[in-house]
Design a protein around this motif. Structure first.
Motif: not given
Length: 532
Positions: A377-386
């Motif tokens: 979830e943190r990676w998705s939030r930082e990269q703006h990609e789910r």
């Protein structure tokens, strides 16, 4: 410079009312707040229902300006559906205080409990006692004989307040939220870790004593220290900053200067004064990671700073002050370092009041799944990609990650890096099983040095990860002996060298063959592997 005096209160819809010249012959508690010679508020934050009482509030504001021109009165529309309903009143006041920009290092706060319903007063009691309101209670009373210009009396109250049944669940919920903050919002499942967090939450909100966090590198000591600071900041207990340093990076003369500061010209290159980290952490929290790496001089200075809140910057003959809370971290056995003369016993005693051992990730296998979701979830939030796993890939990764094969030597750093790799390489926002298999192979190489260093992995594949750690360690050594032996009998003689002397007849080869068969291995497989 003295602090500003700030009072919070409710508009008294009956007590503060009055019109015409005759109102000055009546005691009105909010107006009277500005009439005490020995207690002059700089600001009053007055809450009211503007739809019904805006005219009264305006009159109170004008009259207060007459008796105390230096007092600012701010009006806040605080509508209460039912001022006698505990839950609603508490929630409204709680939310108001949560959004208010308190500055406790510059202002003293009081809550005026004379006006408002009894329910409102009880809620103020509870919010003050639980530190949601960082101030004290103020009670005012009318004069014994009504007299024009007599403000009556005032008392600052410090009460030991009991809990109210209607609010108990809200307090419990707040406590859970505080613990959730300490765990970064991760729904951890390890019972021992959760018990530790429960105690840290209590200690963090009730004590400013030093805290010592021990555990392997990457176990989360730095993150936990930051969360403790955030919790105390939320409770208005630490108005200062969070300051962090890894003591392993401090070397030579620069270590003293970094920690305690220096004066201009203290040594070559000191072209200006330097405050140092201890002074930067004044009224805040200082996290000294790897504190066992500090030298003896730095340890002595730190001990004095902890005990007396004073120390000498490098090159100065004038002491400076800093009142900070300390959290120290280490992956070393400081008791052993004390015995070896590398760490001061008196400093350890000062740090050792609250000591918590953070377990490594491999010791918290039940927490790998929620941490995996957190990292993704943190990676998705930082990269703006789910990005998400498909079901088979997720099960494959968790099966490996929770097995005895997964060493997690870097702990959460290893897990975070693993998720970043899989998410970055995922196609169309889905981590597939081939991506997981590639990552598992990479982690095996990282932890075990490849198949040559761990022949059991090449022989058994994923089945090796399903073994108990005890069986795996034993079988790994047996396989290594077999691979370097000429035949089964030679391997048996080496493995059973002691016990074979205690038996009348021996058949070491047969004994070894039966042992290997338990794990579906045979001598021919081992020879083929050795020949590759």
């Amino acid at each position: 410079m003295s602090k500003r005096q700030v009072i919070f209160g409710m508009l008294g819809t009956q007590l503060d009312s009055g019109s015409g010249p005759g109102r000055w012959e009546k005691w009105r508690p909010t107006v009277a707040l500005g009439m005490h010679e020995d207690f002059q508020p700089d600001r009053i934050e007055l809450m009211l229902d503007e739809r019904r009482f805006s005219r009264l509030a305006k009159l109170v504001q004008e009259d207060l300006a007459l008796v105390s021109p230096g007092t600012e009165l701010r009006l806040h529309d605080t509508y209460l559906v039912d001022p006698w309903e505990f839950e609603g009143v508490y929630a409204r006041l709680h939310d108001f205080l949560a959004a208010y920009p308190f500055q406790p290092d510059e202002e003293d706060y009081y809550v005026h409990i004379t006006t408002g319903t009894h329910v409102t007063q009880i809620c103020w009691f509870l919010l003050t006692e639980s530190r949601h309101f960082p101030g004290r209670l103020l009670q005012t009373s009318p004069p014994r004989k009504q007299a024009n210009g007599d403000p009556g009396s005032h008392t600052v109250i410090d009460l030991d307040l009991s809990r109210y049944d209607h609010i108990a669940q809200r307090f419990a919920q707040q406590q859970l939220q505080d613990r959730d903050l300490l765990k970064s919002g991760i729904a951890t499942r390890n019972p021992a870790f959760n018990r530790m967090i429960e105690q840290i939450e209590k200690v963090a909100t009730r004590s400013r004593a030093p805290m010592l966090l021990t555990g392997p590198t990457g176990a989360g000591k730095s993150q936990l220290a930051k969360r403790v600071f955030e919790l105390k900041k939320l409770k208005h207990q630490l108005p200062g900053r969070f300051v962090e340093v890894n003591c392993a990076t401090l070397r030579g003369d620069g270590a003293m200067s970094t920690l305690f500061g220096h004066t201009k010209g203290a040594y070559t290159g000191a072209s200006s004064d330097r405050a140092g980290l201890l002074r930067s952490a004044h009224q805040g929290l200082l996290f000294l990671d790897e504190i066992g790496e500090l030298g003896p001089d730095e340890q002595a200075m730190l001990l004095r700073a902890l005990e007396e809140k004073r120390f000498l910057p490098v090159g100065s003959d004038r002491e400076v002050e800093s009142d900070f809370q300390l959290i120290a971290g280490t992956n070393r056995d400081l008791q052993h370092d004390v015995r070896q003369g590398r760490f001061r016993e008196d400093l350890l005693a000062r740090l050792n009041l609250w000591t918590y051992q953070l377990p490594g990730l491999a010791e918290r296998s039940e927490d790998i799944e929620p941490n995996l979701e957190f990292e993704l979830e943190r990676w998705s939030r930082e990269q703006h990609e789910r990005v998400r796993f498909n079901a088979e890939a997720r099960n494959r990764y968790l099966g490996f990650a929770t097995s005895s094969e997964a060493a997690w030597r870097g702990n959460f750093r290893d897990l975070g890096a693993s998720v970043v790799r899989m998410a970055t390489l995922a196609n169309a926002g889905r981590i597939q099983i081939d991506g997981v298999d590639e990552e598992i192979s990479r982690l095996r190489t990282q932890w075990h040095g490849g198949d040559d260093a761990s022949p059991l992995l090449a022989l058994m594949g994923d089945a090796a990860g399903q073994l108990d750690h005890f069986d795996r360690v034993q079988l790994e050594e047996v396989v290594r002996v077999c691979l370097r032996s000429k035949n089964l009998s030679a391997a048996g003689r080496e493995l059973f060298a002691v016990s074979r002397t205690q038996r009348a007849s021996t058949n070491d080869a047969d004994r070894l063959r039966k042992y290997l068969a338990k794990f579906e291995l045979d001598w021919e497989q081992l020879r083929q592997h050795a020949a590759q």
